[in-house]
Write a protein that holds these residues in place. Structure first.
Motif: not given
Length: 339
Positions: A247-251, A269-270, A281-283
Motif C-alpha cells: 500500500n502507499a499514501k501520498g502528500e 509518501y508512506e 519518505v519526504k522530499s
C-alpha cells in the motif's frame, strides 16, 4: 550483474508490441520513460517516447538545465509493424543494447546534446505482480498490454550549446529509473469544455537510494481506502531483487484547490510492505519540474497534465538520502488547447 525478464514477461517485451484485438480502432502503442537526475551536474530530465499504431512516433527530451527548462520534441513517421529498433527521428535515438541490462539514448540538437548509457541497477519489476490486485493500470484501459519498471544507473556526457554556459560538456553519473508500458491512450474523447478546477490525481515517485529503490503508482484521493478497494501497485528493489509493496499514501504541497498545486514543490509518501514494515519518505529539496507532452492524435489538444518534479529525498526512519522524481497529475487539463 546480469538481469533477466521478470516473472510473466520475456525478452521480446523490451521491444515494440503488437496491439490486442480491437486496439487498431484506438491510439495504441509503447511508451518509454527514462529519467536523468544528476544534482552534481545540474542536469535533471525525462526522455519520453511513444511508438504508436497510427504510423507515427513522438520523441521528447524534457530537461531542467541549471534550473532552466529546455524541451525537445518531435513527431516522425514509423512503420505499423512491431520491430526491435533502434528508434530514431534523426536527432534522438533509443536503443536496447542488452535486454534488461543496457539501453542507450542519444540526442543531437542545437540547444543541448547528450550520449547516455542506462544500465540495470536492480532487477526489473513487472507491475502485473503488484499486490494486492495486480497492475492497477488494467482498470483504466480495455486494451492494456503490460508495464514494467526498473532502477537504472546513468553515465555519459551532456553538452550545452546555448545560454550562459554554452560550450559546457558535463559528465553524467547518477541513478535513474525507467518505465515501459504498452497500452492504448486517450481512447475516450475529452469533454467539449473542461471545468475550471485543480485537484491532484495520481502519484508515481521513483525514489533512488544508495542501497534500494522505491517506486509506486497510486491515487491521492484514495489514500484512506483499503488496498483491496483502490488502484495501487509498486515495488522496492535492492541487491536481492524486486518485491511488491502492499500500500502507499501520498502528500503533495501546496494543495489548496488552486492552480498552485500544478507547481508543487514538496512531496511525502508512506509505503507499507507485506510484512507490516512502514517506510516514510519526504522530499528535502526541489530541483525543478517539467511537464510531459501527452497528446492523442490531435497535437493541439492537451490530454493530460502530468508533471515530473526532480527532488532530493530522505527516508525518515533511517536517514537514508537520495534523489529521484515525484511524478503527479492534476485534473482536469489546463489549458485544454495549446494554440
Amino acid at each position: 550483474m546480469p538481469f533477466q525478464a521478470p516473472k510473466g514477461l520475456i525478452d521480446d517485451d523490451e521491444y515494440r508490441h503488437a496491439g490486442r484485438e480491437g486496439s487498431d480502432k484506438v491510439l495504441f502503442g509503447d511508451t518509454l520513460w527514462v529519467s536523468v537526475v544528476d544534482p552534481v551536474a545540474g542536469i535533471h530530465g525525462v526522455n519520453h517516447m511513444h511508438i504508436t499504431n497510427k504510423g507515427y512516433m513522438r520523441f521528447e527530451a524534457l530537461y531542467v538545465i541549471d534550473g532552466v527548462r529546455q524541451y525537445y520534441g518531435n513527431k516522425v513517421p514509423v512503420s505499423l509493424d512491431p520491430d526491435r529498433g533502434p528508434w530514431t527521428d534523426g536527432r534522438m535515438t533509443y536503443e536496447v543494447v542488452v535486454p534488461w541490462e543496457h539501453i542507450r539514448i542519444t540526442l543531437r540538437w542545437d540547444k543541448f546534446s547528450f550520449d547516455l548509457d542506462f544500465k540495470g541497477r536492480f532487477a526489473p519489476f513487472n507491475y502485473d505482480n503488484s499486490l494486492p490486485t495486480g497492475d492497477p493500470m488494467k482498470l483504466f484501459d480495455e486494451f492494456y498490454g503490460g508495464h514494467y519498471e526498473q532502477a537504472m544507473s546513468c553515465t555519459g556526457t551532456f553538452e550545452i550549446h546555448q545560454g550562459p554556459n554554452a560550450g559546457d560538456i558535463r559528465n553524467i553519473d547518477c541513478w535513474s529509473h525507467r518505465d515501459h508500458t504498452w497500452t492504448s491512450r486517450f481512447a475516450k474523447p475529452q469533454d467539449w469544455e473542461v471545468q475550471d478546477a485543480h485537484f491532484a490525481a495520481h502519484f508515481w515517485p521513483s525514489i533512488q537510494l544508495p542501497d534500494r529503490h522505491i517506486n509506486v503508482f497510486a491515487l491521492y484521493f484514495q489514500n484512506e481506502k483499503d488496498p483491496m478497494e483502490r488502484s495501487v501497485g509498486g515495488f522496492v528493489s535492492d541487491k536481492d531483487g524486486s518485491r511488491p509493496l502492499l500500500n502507499a499514501k501520498g502528500e503533495i504541497a501546496p494543495n489548496d484547490g488552486s492552480p498552485s498545486v500544478r507547481d508543487a514543490n514538496f512531496f511525502r509518501y508512506e509505503f507499507e510492505m507485506p510484512d507490516g514494515e512502514i517506510i516514510h519518505v519526504k522530499s528535502t529539496k526541489h530541483h525543478g519540474t517539467i511537464k510531459l507532452w501527452l497528446r492523442a492524435e490531435n497535437d493541439l489538444e492537451n490530454r493530460m497534465d502530468c508533471y515530473e518534479a526532480f527532488c532530493d529525498f530522505e527516508v525518515e526512519e533511517t536517514g537514508e538520502v537520495g534523489t529521484g522524481t515525484a511524478e503527479y497529475s492534476v485534473m482536469p487539463v489546463y489549458p485544454q488547447w495549446t494554440a
